[in-house]
Design an enzyme around this catalytic site. Sequence first.
Site, PDB file in Angstrom:
ATOM      1  N   ASP A  60      -7.069 -46.101  77.460  1.00  0.00           N
ATOM      2  CA  ASP A  60      -7.774 -45.364  76.409  1.00  0.00           C
ATOM      3  C   ASP A  60      -8.258 -46.421  75.420  1.00  0.00           C
ATOM      4  OD1 ASP A  60      -8.542 -43.999  74.162  1.00  0.00           O
ATOM      5  OD2 ASP A  60      -6.748 -42.741  74.032  1.00  0.00           O
ATOM      6  N   TYR A  88     -12.768 -42.785  68.044  1.00  0.00           N
ATOM      7  CA  TYR A  88     -11.392 -42.678  67.572  1.00  0.00           C
ATOM      8  C   TYR A  88     -10.457 -43.549  68.418  1.00  0.00           C
ATOM      9  CZ  TYR A  88      -7.439 -40.984  65.123  1.00  0.00           C
ATOM     10  OH  TYR A  88      -6.325 -40.943  64.342  1.00  0.00           O
ATOM     11  N   GLY A 104      -3.967 -63.366  83.349  1.00  0.00           N
ATOM     12  CA  GLY A 104      -4.069 -63.215  84.793  1.00  0.00           C
ATOM     13  C   GLY A 104      -3.648 -61.868  85.338  1.00  0.00           C
ATOM     14  N   ASN A 105      -2.968 -61.047  84.524  1.00  0.00           N
ATOM     15  CA  ASN A 105      -2.485 -59.771  85.033  1.00  0.00           C
ATOM     16  C   ASN A 105      -2.422 -58.779  83.873  1.00  0.00           C
ATOM     17  OD1 ASN A 105      -0.621 -57.679  86.063  1.00  0.00           O
ATOM     18  ND2 ASN A 105      -0.424 -59.085  87.779  1.00  0.00           N
ATOM     19  N   LYS A 111      -2.479 -36.829  78.501  1.00  0.00           N
ATOM     20  CA  LYS A 111      -1.486 -36.254  77.564  1.00  0.00           C
ATOM     21  C   LYS A 111      -0.127 -36.031  78.215  1.00  0.00           C
ATOM     22  CE  LYS A 111      -4.938 -35.821  74.607  1.00  0.00           C
ATOM     23  NZ  LYS A 111      -5.671 -37.108  74.587  1.00  0.00           N
ATOM     24  N   TYR A 164       5.212 -46.317  68.789  1.00  0.00           N
ATOM     25  CA  TYR A 164       4.241 -45.409  69.394  1.00  0.00           C
ATOM     26  C   TYR A 164       2.826 -45.908  69.170  1.00  0.00           C
ATOM     27  CZ  TYR A 164       1.370 -41.418  70.394  1.00  0.00           C
ATOM     28  OH  TYR A 164       0.395 -40.614  70.914  1.00  0.00           O
ATOM     29  N   LYS A 186      -0.682 -42.524  74.383  1.00  0.00           N
ATOM     30  CA  LYS A 186       0.036 -41.928  75.517  1.00  0.00           C
ATOM     31  C   LYS A 186      -0.128 -42.786  76.761  1.00  0.00           C
ATOM     32  CE  LYS A 186       2.269 -39.281  76.088  1.00  0.00           C
ATOM     33  NZ  LYS A 186       3.107 -40.060  75.193  1.00  0.00           N
ATOM     34  N   ASP A 187       0.834 -42.642  77.659  1.00  0.00           N
ATOM     35  CA  ASP A 187       0.836 -43.455  78.878  1.00  0.00           C
ATOM     36  C   ASP A 187      -0.121 -42.898  79.920  1.00  0.00           C
ATOM     37  OD1 ASP A 187       3.069 -44.666  77.598  1.00  0.00           O
ATOM     38  OD2 ASP A 187       4.245 -42.964  78.296  1.00  0.00           O
ATOM     39  N   SER A 196      -2.883 -37.952 109.377  1.00  0.00           N
ATOM     40  CA  SER A 196      -2.460 -38.769 110.534  1.00  0.00           C
ATOM     41  C   SER A 196      -1.101 -39.436 110.337  1.00  0.00           C
ATOM     42  CB  SER A 196      -3.478 -39.869 110.835  1.00  0.00           C
ATOM     43  OG  SER A 196      -4.718 -39.331 111.050  1.00  0.00           O
ATOM     44  N   ARG A 198       0.868 -35.230  70.009  1.00  0.00           N
ATOM     45  CA  ARG A 198       1.575 -36.351  69.394  1.00  0.00           C
ATOM     46  C   ARG A 198       2.642 -36.923  70.320  1.00  0.00           C
ATOM     47  NH1 ARG A 198       0.102 -36.697  64.047  1.00  0.00           N
ATOM     48  NH2 ARG A 198      -1.131 -34.912  63.359  1.00  0.00           N
ATOM     49  N   TYR A 223       6.562 -39.327  67.576  1.00  0.00           N
ATOM     50  CA  TYR A 223       6.368 -39.290  66.128  1.00  0.00           C
ATOM     51  C   TYR A 223       7.636 -38.666  65.561  1.00  0.00           C
ATOM     52  CZ  TYR A 223       1.195 -39.539  66.165  1.00  0.00           C
ATOM     53  OH  TYR A 223      -0.098 -39.902  66.306  1.00  0.00           O
TER      54      TYR A 223
HETATM   55  C1  F6R Z   1      -3.213 -38.780  71.934  1.00  0.00           C
HETATM   56  C2  F6R Z   1      -2.411 -37.590  71.695  1.00  0.00           C
HETATM   57  C3  F6R Z   1      -2.680 -36.806  70.470  1.00  0.00           C
HETATM   58  C4  F6R Z   1      -2.337 -37.574  69.202  1.00  0.00           C
HETATM   59  C5  F6R Z   1      -2.601 -36.704  67.981  1.00  0.00           C
HETATM   60  C6  F6R Z   1      -2.368 -37.452  66.670  1.00  0.00           C
HETATM   61  O1  F6R Z   1      -3.333 -39.102  73.262  1.00  0.00           O
HETATM   62  O2  F6R Z   1      -1.542 -37.262  72.436  1.00  0.00           O
HETATM   63  O3  F6R Z   1      -1.999 -35.575  70.515  1.00  0.00           O
HETATM   64  O4  F6R Z   1      -0.999 -37.993  69.232  1.00  0.00           O
HETATM   65  O5  F6R Z   1      -3.929 -36.259  67.982  1.00  0.00           O
HETATM   66  O6  F6R Z   1      -3.137 -38.591  66.682  1.00  0.00           O
HETATM   67  P1  F6R Z   1      -3.273 -39.570  65.416  1.00  0.00           P
HETATM   68  O7  F6R Z   1      -1.872 -39.994  65.031  1.00  0.00           O
HETATM   69  O8  F6R Z   1      -4.112 -40.687  65.948  1.00  0.00           O
HETATM   70  O9  F6R Z   1      -3.945 -38.787  64.340  1.00  0.00           O
HETATM   71 MG    MG Z   2      -5.155 -40.114  77.135  1.00  0.00          MG
HETATM   72 MG    MG Z   3      -7.182 -41.494  72.464  1.00  0.00          MG
END
Ligand code: F6R
Ligand code: MG
Ligand code: MG
Length: 371
Positions: free
Chosen positions: A11, A90, A103-104, A132, A234, A237-238, A248, A271, A353
Amino acid sequence: MKTTISLIKADVGSYPGHAKVHPDLKIIAEKQLSKAKEDGLIVDFHILAAGDDLELLMGHHRGADNNKVHSLAWDTFKAATKKAKELKLYGAGQDLLSDAFSGNVKGLGPGIAELEFTERSGEPLVAFMMDKTEPGAFNLPVFKMFADPFNTAGLVIDSSCHDGFTFEIWDIQNHQRVFMNSPEEMYDILALIGAKSRYVIKRVYPKKGHPKLPDDEPVAAISTEKLYQIAGEYVGKDDPVTLVRAQSGLPALGEILEPFAFPHLVSGWMRGSHNGPLMPVPFKYSQCTRFDGPPRVIAAGFQVNNAALIGPVDLFNDPAYDITRKKAQEVAEYMRRHGPFEPHRLPLEEMEYTTLPKVMDKLKNRFEKVK
Ligand code: F6R
Ligand code: MG
Ligand code: MG
């Protein structure tokens, strides 16, 4: 020559808020990867987007963890970040946690799933991309694909699947891994991967003696990067991705998609701190809007042809999944009514959070011992 498919995502900025990748970022990625294709660095690519995540899917012959391919992905995310900053998108550059590329891309923020294998005469591949949520969200569906006979008929009636598969499972807190066999160790596997915030399936392999496939070439790979563990705080998100090969001697395409007909609860909504149902959607609905969600998954299907990627087919763009989406909407509604209460809100130690230290600080002189 073996083929490698690399899916690398980050992201690097979205609009509005954390909803969607801006088309200009996709154009930049398209240009960078087209140049790499012309130069012969990669054979083919597709730029995809899942919610606010830019997804680079590349086919090549350079193997997994290749410096040149990783550096191409890194430079592409850097260029997209520059544009995101110009547009004041954003969270511009939010997943690029370091300036020092060596390199990685592992450990630097982007998520990575890579498969290196000998191509069969027909090689179907599915790229799953979630927004998310966290890597453990793939535990349930990947387990069902390769180990659940109620999901995958081939485990019961196809002699080349009948011996089961080997799971590589990572303990992402203690940075160690274990290989486990299904069906023999199925209950032990579930004891681990049911705890999905700690134990995650990293890869799946055919077993030794598989009649059609070598046992040292993975058939599924999942990105397991946890951003907050890399950054120590934080940052975003991952939002994991997974590559799965099909047919097959492997689960059929429909057996790979079937687990997503159940919108299971995953963590990472709003969040990064709430549980909610995972909704399978067509590409056009991957943007997360309701309470920044609910968490979503898209599936892009391809035939691999000497590392070229023939596709994509938007696999959840199918009325057969309408009933799942309806169920996900109902579950989303039910979970939302809990507001700030668990189990909608995550347990304290998993929230990304929290105001709790501040609240506790304010109250520290008012807490009294009780017998
Ligand atoms: C982002 C996500 C959102 C944010 C939320 C607050 O991938 O999961 O739910 O955590 O919109 O974002 P901030 O802290 O950037 O205002
Ligand atoms: Mg995302
Ligand atoms: Mg984002």
